[in-house]
Design an enzyme around this catalytic site. Structure first.
Site, PDB file in Angstrom:
ATOM      1  CE  LYS A  87      -4.253   1.379   2.405  1.00 43.40           C
ATOM      2  NZ  LYS A  87      -4.958   1.229   3.678  1.00 43.40           N
TER       3      LYS A  87
HETATM    4  C1  E4P Z   1      -8.284   2.442   3.599  1.00 45.12           C
HETATM    5  O1  E4P Z   1      -7.513   1.649   3.154  1.00 45.12           O
HETATM    6  C2  E4P Z   1      -8.150   3.103   4.873  1.00 45.12           C
HETATM    7  O2  E4P Z   1      -7.510   2.222   5.764  1.00 45.12           O
HETATM    8  C3  E4P Z   1      -9.467   3.447   5.512  1.00 45.12           C
HETATM    9  O3  E4P Z   1     -10.553   3.003   4.751  1.00 45.12           O
HETATM   10  C4  E4P Z   1      -9.569   4.802   6.084  1.00 45.12           C
HETATM   11  O4  E4P Z   1     -10.834   4.936   6.700  1.00 45.12           O
HETATM   12  P1  E4P Z   1     -11.188   6.123   7.717  1.00 45.12           P
HETATM   13  O5  E4P Z   1     -11.393   7.360   6.919  1.00 45.12           O
HETATM   14  O6  E4P Z   1     -12.457   5.658   8.376  1.00 45.12           O
HETATM   15  O7  E4P Z   1     -10.022   6.225   8.647  1.00 45.12           O
END
Ligand code: E4P
Length: 218
Positions: A87
């Site tokens: 990622k």
């Molecule tokens: C995506 O990969 C992120 O980990 C995540 O969806 C972020 O979500 P949030 O905005 O609820 O922190």
């Protein structure tokens, strides 16, 4: 649409896996910290633990912000387990790293995407997944679902193979609407996934069936 769970909590990952609808996991440094997973070795071990619970892709985020650092960290993550997806942040160096890994057959997830232009760049770099954060856009009074719609249109225009991973999903209607628009994947909390089960007419209907069965079998 694939269902990913967005957590580093092993119990929640096990519960979603046991439900039989889980296709993968996404994590990020904040989610790891929330579970108290700190220190490089503990973090790497935790990724392996997650891979041993689920069958699908597990996104593991780099912490480096420069290209060389992302490549070094990403290669280390990818070697941990065949299910690991590297990622990378949506930055100039992150896009370069996505291209580097895609040229080498290593899966990537470009994260922190908030515009259609960013998603176009991620696809051009050959990212496996692009993660538009719909909840965080909603938080600032911008239509997160509209972004999914725009990206769907662009990717379909050019048959990009990058999968739209709707991220920052907060509730069940985000999931339903992402499915209507045609997101390839959604990642959200366990509560949003199990929330899809619920309907008061299911509960009252089941209560009635049980009561009638018991009446007839006294
Ligand atoms: C995506 O990969 C992120 O980990 C995540 O969806 C972020 O979500 P949030 O905005 O609820 O922190």
């Amino acid at each position: 649409m694939k269902f990913f769970i967005d957590t580093a909590n092993l119990d929640q990952i096990r519960e979603a896996q046991a439900l039989g609808v889980l296709d993968g996991v996404t994590t990020n440094p904040s989610l790891m910290a929330k579970e108290g997973i700190t220190g490089k070795n503990n973090i790497l071990k935790h990724y392996v633990d997650i891979c041993n619970i689920v069958e699908g892709d597990v996104s593991a985020e780099v912490n480096a912000v420069d290209f060389e650092g992302m490549v070094k960290e990403g290669e280390e993550l990818a070697e941990l387990h065949e299910q690991i997806v590297v990622k990378l942040p949506m930055t100039q160096d992150g896009v370069k790293a996505a291209k580097y890994f895609s040229d080498r057959g290593i899966k990537t997830n470009v994260t922190l995407v908030f515009s259609a232009g960013q998603a176009l760049l991620a696809a051009k770099a050959g990212a496996t997944y692009v993660s538009p954060f719909i909840g965080r856009l909603d938080d600032i009074s911008t239509d997160g679902l509209n972004l999914i719609d725009e990206i769907r249109q662009i990717y379909d225009n050019y048959a990009f193979e990058t999968q739209i991973l709707a991220a920052s999903v907060r509730h069940t209607m985000h999931i339903v609407n992402c499915a209507k628009i045609g997101a390839d994947v959604m990642t959200g909390p366990l509560s949003a996934i199990t929330g899809l089960l619920k309907h008061p007419l299911t509960d009252s209907g089941l209560a009635q069936f049980i009561a009638d069965y018991e009446k007839g079998n006294k």
